[in-house]
Motif scaffolding. Structure first.
Motif, PDB file in Angstrom:
ATOM      1  N   ASP A  33       0.862  -1.186   0.000  1.00  8.70           N
ATOM      2  CA  ASP A  33       0.000   0.000   0.000  1.00  8.70           C
ATOM      3  C   ASP A  33       0.900   1.238   0.000  1.00  8.70           C
ATOM      4  N   PRO A  34       1.331   1.702  -1.186  1.00 10.80           N
ATOM      5  CA  PRO A  34       2.273   2.818  -1.248  1.00 10.80           C
ATOM      6  C   PRO A  34       1.723   4.124  -0.687  1.00 10.80           C
ATOM      7  N   SER A  35       0.420   4.354  -0.799  1.00 12.30           N
ATOM      8  CA  SER A  35      -0.138   5.624  -0.329  1.00 12.30           C
ATOM      9  C   SER A  35      -0.030   5.766   1.185  1.00 12.30           C
ATOM     10  N   ASN A  36      -0.005   4.652   1.916  1.00 12.43           N
ATOM     11  CA  ASN A  36       0.118   4.693   3.374  1.00 12.43           C
ATOM     12  C   ASN A  36       1.471   4.175   3.866  1.00 12.43           C
ATOM     13  N   ASP A  37       2.414   3.910   2.954  1.00 13.13           N
ATOM     14  CA  ASP A  37       3.741   3.387   3.299  1.00 13.13           C
ATOM     15  C   ASP A  37       3.648   2.099   4.114  1.00 13.13           C
ATOM     16  N   ARG A  38       2.778   1.177   3.704  1.00 11.61           N
ATOM     17  CA  ARG A  38       2.565  -0.070   4.444  1.00 11.61           C
ATOM     18  C   ARG A  38       2.712  -1.283   3.540  1.00 11.61           C
ATOM     19  N   VAL A  39       3.197  -2.377   4.115  1.00  7.93           N
ATOM     20  CA  VAL A  39       3.284  -3.650   3.407  1.00  7.93           C
ATOM     21  C   VAL A  39       2.722  -4.740   4.314  1.00  7.93           C
ATOM     22  N   THR A  40       2.170  -5.790   3.689  1.00  6.50           N
ATOM     23  CA  THR A  40       1.681  -6.945   4.424  1.00  6.50           C
ATOM     24  C   THR A  40       2.634  -8.100   4.125  1.00  6.50           C
ATOM     25  N   VAL A  41       3.202  -8.674   5.185  1.00 15.28           N
ATOM     26  CA  VAL A  41       4.188  -9.742   5.049  1.00 15.28           C
ATOM     27  C   VAL A  41       3.577 -11.037   5.569  1.00 15.28           C
ATOM     28  N   GLN A  42       3.779 -12.116   4.813  1.00 13.47           N
ATOM     29  CA  GLN A  42       3.222 -13.406   5.164  1.00 13.47           C
ATOM     30  C   GLN A  42       3.784 -13.898   6.493  1.00 13.47           C
ATOM     31  N   GLY A  43       2.890 -14.211   7.440  1.00 14.08           N
ATOM     32  CA  GLY A  43       3.289 -14.738   8.738  1.00 14.08           C
ATOM     33  C   GLY A  43       3.746 -13.698   9.743  1.00 14.08           C
ATOM     34  N   VAL A  44       3.576 -12.417   9.429  1.00 12.19           N
ATOM     35  CA  VAL A  44       4.030 -11.339  10.316  1.00 12.19           C
ATOM     36  C   VAL A  44       2.842 -10.478  10.733  1.00 12.19           C
ATOM     37  N   ASN A  45       2.837 -10.019  11.987  1.00  9.65           N
ATOM     38  CA  ASN A  45       1.799  -9.146  12.533  1.00  9.65           C
ATOM     39  C   ASN A  45       0.420  -9.801  12.428  1.00  9.65           C
ATOM     40  N   ILE A  46       0.309 -11.017  12.960  1.00 14.64           N
ATOM     41  CA  ILE A  46      -0.946 -11.765  12.935  1.00 14.64           C
ATOM     42  C   ILE A  46      -1.912 -11.156  13.943  1.00 14.64           C
ATOM     43  N   VAL A  47      -3.122 -10.830  13.474  1.00 14.91           N
ATOM     44  CA  VAL A  47      -4.170 -10.287  14.340  1.00 14.91           C
ATOM     45  C   VAL A  47      -5.390 -11.194  14.250  1.00 14.91           C
ATOM     46  N   LYS A  48      -6.205 -11.182  15.299  1.00 16.56           N
ATOM     47  CA  LYS A  48      -7.411 -12.000  15.321  1.00 16.56           C
ATOM     48  C   LYS A  48      -8.632 -11.097  15.267  1.00 16.56           C
ATOM     49  N   ARG A  49      -9.597 -11.475  14.402  1.00 19.83           N
ATOM     50  CA  ARG A  49     -10.857 -10.736  14.292  1.00 19.83           C
ATOM     51  C   ARG A  49     -11.988 -11.664  14.684  1.00 19.83           C
ATOM     52  N   HIS A  50     -12.957 -11.142  15.424  1.00 22.92           N
ATOM     53  CA  HIS A  50     -14.115 -11.909  15.835  1.00 22.92           C
ATOM     54  C   HIS A  50     -15.265 -11.562  14.893  1.00 22.92           C
ATOM     55  N   LEU A  51     -15.711 -12.558  14.109  1.00 24.38           N
ATOM     56  CA  LEU A  51     -16.754 -12.338  13.124  1.00 24.38           C
ATOM     57  C   LEU A  51     -18.031 -13.061  13.539  1.00 24.38           C
ATOM     58  N   THR A  52     -19.167 -12.429  13.287  1.00 24.48           N
ATOM     59  CA  THR A  52     -20.450 -13.052  13.584  1.00 24.48           C
ATOM     60  C   THR A  52     -20.957 -13.794  12.355  1.00 24.48           C
ATOM     61  N   ASP A  53     -21.915 -14.739  12.585  1.00 26.30           N
ATOM     62  CA  ASP A  53     -22.563 -15.403  11.461  1.00 26.30           C
ATOM     63  C   ASP A  53     -23.366 -14.361  10.702  1.00 26.30           C
ATOM     64  N   ARG A  54     -23.415 -14.486   9.364  1.00 28.02           N
ATOM     65  CA  ARG A  54     -24.197 -13.538   8.578  1.00 28.02           C
ATOM     66  C   ARG A  54     -24.701 -14.213   7.304  1.00 28.02           C
ATOM     67  N   GLN A  55     -25.774 -13.641   6.784  1.00 32.90           N
ATOM     68  CA  GLN A  55     -26.345 -14.154   5.548  1.00 32.90           C
ATOM     69  C   GLN A  55     -25.915 -13.281   4.396  1.00 32.90           C
ATOM     70  N   ALA A  56     -25.541 -13.929   3.289  1.00 35.05           N
ATOM     71  CA  ALA A  56     -25.130 -13.189   2.103  1.00 35.05           C
ATOM     72  C   ALA A  56     -25.674 -13.920   0.888  1.00 35.05           C
ATOM     73  N   GLY A  57     -26.673 -13.343   0.247  1.00 37.66           N
ATOM     74  CA  GLY A  57     -27.230 -13.919  -0.979  1.00 37.66           C
ATOM     75  C   GLY A  57     -27.875 -15.276  -0.773  1.00 37.66           C
ATOM     76  N   GLY A  58     -28.561 -15.478   0.346  1.00 41.35           N
ATOM     77  CA  GLY A  58     -29.262 -16.732   0.586  1.00 41.35           C
ATOM     78  C   GLY A  58     -28.430 -17.808   1.248  1.00 41.35           C
ATOM     79  N   ARG A  59     -27.137 -17.577   1.431  1.00 39.34           N
ATOM     80  CA  ARG A  59     -26.322 -18.580   2.117  1.00 39.34           C
ATOM     81  C   ARG A  59     -25.779 -17.988   3.418  1.00 39.34           C
ATOM     82  N   VAL A  60     -25.477 -18.854   4.347  1.00 41.39           N
ATOM     83  CA  VAL A  60     -24.999 -18.410   5.655  1.00 41.39           C
ATOM     84  C   VAL A  60     -23.484 -18.534   5.702  1.00 41.39           C
TER      85      VAL A  60
END
Length: 125
Positions: A33-60
């Motif tokens: 991401d050159p505009s923000n001077d950021r890079v994503t590196v595989q296996g580095v800076n691992i974060v966890k997100r908590h996601l809820t169940d959701r419906q999208a186009g008839g599937r869960v």
């Protein structure tokens, strides 16, 4: 419109993290991401997100805890190259090399292109 920023690394480069909680980790750049001077590196800076169940186009879509890489600042990584079978960190330099180019009408001419070189080895990468 502003010109696109140039970074010393690009997608696909092997880099070593030189500061932060993952210092010393070597991985491949998977996003830039050159505009923000950021890079994503595989296996580095691992974060966890908590996601809820959701419906999208008839599937869960199942929720839960999802781990993924978060971006880090580009100044915290340095490219890695192989030198005598050992991976070493390096700085990036540029060199102009002469190439033969072809015009649309079929004629050829001498031109130059810029290539990235590793300062540690002097080779193109």
């Amino acid at each position: 419109m502003a010109a696109q920023k140039k970074l010393h690394v690009k997608k696909g480069d092997r880099v070593k993290v030189i500061s932060g909680k993952d210092k010393g980790t070597v991985g491949e750049i998977i996003a830039v991401d050159p505009s923000n001077d950021r890079v994503t590196v595989q296996g580095v800076n691992i974060v966890k997100r908590h996601l809820t169940d959701r419906q999208a186009g008839g599937r869960v879509e199942k929720g839960g805890i999802v781990s993924s890489e978060a971006p880090i600042h580009v100044s915290n990584v340095q490219p890695v190259v192989k030198k005598d079978g050992v991976e070493v960190v390096t700085r990036v330099g540029h060199k102009r090399e002469t190439v033969t180019k072809t015009r649309a009408d079929g004629t050829t001419y001498e031109g130059t292109r810029s290539v990235r070189i590793a300062k540690a080895t002097g080779e193109e990468f």
